[in-house]
Design a protein around this motif. Structure first.
Motif, PDB file in Angstrom:
ATOM      1  N   TRP A 143     -10.069 -15.415  -5.095  1.00 58.46           N
ATOM      2  CA  TRP A 143      -9.810 -14.230  -5.646  1.00 58.46           C
ATOM      3  C   TRP A 143      -9.224 -12.891  -4.511  1.00 58.46           C
ATOM      4  O   TRP A 143      -8.747 -12.427  -4.511  1.00 58.46           O
ATOM      5  CB  TRP A 143      -9.364 -13.947  -7.160  1.00 58.46           C
ATOM      6  N   PHE A 147      -6.276 -10.921  -3.039  1.00 61.30           N
ATOM      7  CA  PHE A 147      -6.159  -9.644  -3.318  1.00 61.30           C
ATOM      8  C   PHE A 147      -6.628  -8.459  -2.198  1.00 61.30           C
ATOM      9  O   PHE A 147      -6.904  -9.395  -0.943  1.00 61.30           O
ATOM     10  CB  PHE A 147      -6.487  -9.172  -4.090  1.00 61.30           C
ATOM     11  N   ILE A 153      -2.114 -12.752  -0.704  1.00 61.64           N
ATOM     12  CA  ILE A 153      -0.495 -12.854  -1.222  1.00 61.64           C
ATOM     13  C   ILE A 153       0.184 -11.603  -0.210  1.00 61.64           C
ATOM     14  O   ILE A 153       1.242 -12.007  -0.161  1.00 61.64           O
ATOM     15  CB  ILE A 153      -0.824 -12.149  -2.328  1.00 61.64           C
ATOM     16  N   ASN A 154      -0.578 -10.199   0.057  1.00 61.06           N
ATOM     17  CA  ASN A 154       0.384  -9.430   1.168  1.00 61.06           C
ATOM     18  C   ASN A 154       0.962  -9.800   2.416  1.00 61.06           C
ATOM     19  O   ASN A 154       2.136 -10.029   3.175  1.00 61.06           O
ATOM     20  CB  ASN A 154      -0.533  -8.150   1.047  1.00 61.06           C
ATOM     21  N   PHE A 170      -0.779  -5.650  -5.548  1.00 60.77           N
ATOM     22  CA  PHE A 170      -2.596  -6.955  -4.880  1.00 60.77           C
ATOM     23  C   PHE A 170      -3.322  -6.179  -4.517  1.00 60.77           C
ATOM     24  O   PHE A 170      -4.248  -7.014  -3.475  1.00 60.77           O
ATOM     25  CB  PHE A 170      -0.956  -7.601  -4.125  1.00 60.77           C
ATOM     26  N   ASN A 171      -3.416  -5.250  -4.728  1.00 57.96           N
ATOM     27  CA  ASN A 171      -4.610  -4.672  -3.870  1.00 57.96           C
ATOM     28  C   ASN A 171      -5.344  -4.902  -5.048  1.00 57.96           C
ATOM     29  O   ASN A 171      -5.987  -5.210  -5.813  1.00 57.96           O
ATOM     30  CB  ASN A 171      -4.149  -2.629  -3.444  1.00 57.96           C
ATOM     31  N   TYR A 172      -6.336  -4.379  -4.610  1.00 53.04           N
ATOM     32  CA  TYR A 172      -8.143  -4.064  -5.775  1.00 53.04           C
ATOM     33  C   TYR A 172      -8.220  -2.983  -6.360  1.00 53.04           C
ATOM     34  O   TYR A 172      -7.566  -2.335  -6.161  1.00 53.04           O
ATOM     35  CB  TYR A 172      -9.213  -4.359  -5.588  1.00 53.04           C
ATOM     36  N   ALA A 176      -5.858  -6.095 -10.016  1.00 55.33           N
ATOM     37  CA  ALA A 176      -7.051  -7.866  -9.365  1.00 55.33           C
ATOM     38  C   ALA A 176      -7.939  -8.862 -10.713  1.00 55.33           C
ATOM     39  O   ALA A 176      -7.969  -9.449 -10.662  1.00 55.33           O
ATOM     40  CB  ALA A 176      -7.440  -7.527  -8.537  1.00 55.33           C
TER      41      ALA A 176
END
Length: 307
Positions: A143, A147, A153-154, A170-172, A176
């Motif tokens: 995971w 992220f 994802i990005n 979708f950042n930490y 997440a």
């Protein structure tokens, strides 16, 4: 002579197990011993250390004090601005959101599996449990790769043209962490709900529908009351470990989120503040005890086990 000796030994053994209480005692002794050594002894030590202090030589000062507990909520501002209070409330929130999401996603799937069974059940359960064949650390790291600004994802959304640039969702951070925790503890919720729904008399559901009850009414008045033990047990199995989660927040928080497990670990490894860590851990222990006490108020231990 040897036969007489063996016979006496055999008679002594049989006599030792003749009483039901003695038999129960011999049976439970190994389990109770391990319980005392592996659970009660460390817990007792933690409780004691929470009322002690550590000197500059990193030695325990065996003088009772409440300074550790008061220090948790002492700072330059009000107590709700202290790092511990903020981390504790954040941990409650993340664990609660994780539990709710697991319940919402697992409930319809558990109901479907209870109605279908057979090969469908085996395939879905295999797919749900497949990630458990790998280490928890590997799953958390997977995971971590998904992220982030340059995560899978990005990058995928940018490549197919949906996004013009990386987005913070979708950042930490908290989203997440919640995703990682839901992925980790979803099977516990699913299996608890399925154990409760497996013995559900679906003729009651069909009767409610035949008598004119709506789907929502049938869910509220028939299904939910009958599956309440599974809901409560599944919520406990998710909320309790999520509250003290450490690895997932460490990987997916990336310093932006400080849950109570990380706070305790940082104080212990960085300053050897086992007195502070023990006092802080007591709030987690008390929270778990309260959660189980509330659960046992509504369901019995047999119902929690799906019996």
């Amino acid at each position: 002579m040897s036969s007489d000796t063996s016979g006496s030994i055999r008679g002594a053994i049989v006599g030792a197990f003749a009483s039901r209480k003695r038999t129960l005692g011999f049976t439970l002794s190994p389990s109770l011993l391990w319980l005392l050594l592996l659970l009660m002894a460390p817990l007792t030590f933690m409780v004691v250390i929470s009322f002690m202090s550590i000197n500059d030589a990193y030695e325990i000062v065996w003088q009772p004090t409440m300074a550790n507990y008061s220090g948790l909520f002492t700072g330059s501002g009000p107590f709700w601005e202290t790092p511990f209070f903020h981390s504790l409330m954040l941990s409650y929130a993340i664990a609660g959101i994780t539990t709710i999401l697991c319940l919402v996603m697992a409930f319809p799937l558990a109901y479907f599996l209870a109605r279908r069974g057979g090969r469908t059940f085996k395939v879905i359960i295999f797919l749900v449990l497949l990630p458990f064949f790998t280490m928890y650390l590997v799953r958390a790291y997977s995971w971590y790769l998904m992220f982030g600004p340059s995560g899978v994802i990005n990058r995928t959304l940018l490549k197919i043209g949906i996004l013009n640039g990386p987005i913070g969702l979708f950042n930490y951070g908290i989203p997440a962490i919640v995703v990682g925790l839901v992925h980790a503890y979803f099977p516990y919720m699913l299996l608890s709900l399925y154990a409760s729904m497996e013995g559900l008399d679906f003729s009651l559901v069909e009767a409610a529908r035949d008598l004119g009850a709506s789907r929502t009414g049938t869910l509220r008045d028939v299904i939910l009351p009958l599956t309440l033990p599974g809901i409560i047990s599944g919520s406990l199995f998710v909320f309790v470990p999520a509250l003290g989660a450490f690895i997932t927040p460490r990987f997916l928080g990336q310093g932006k989120v400080l849950m109570v497990g990380q706070l305790i670990e940082g104080r212990i490894t960085g300053q050897y503040a086992i007195d502070y860590g023990s006092a802080a851990s007591m709030f987690i222990v008390v929270s778990i005890v309260v959660a189980f006490a509330l659960a046992f108020r509504y369901v019995s231990i047999e119902e929690l086990g799906g019996v």
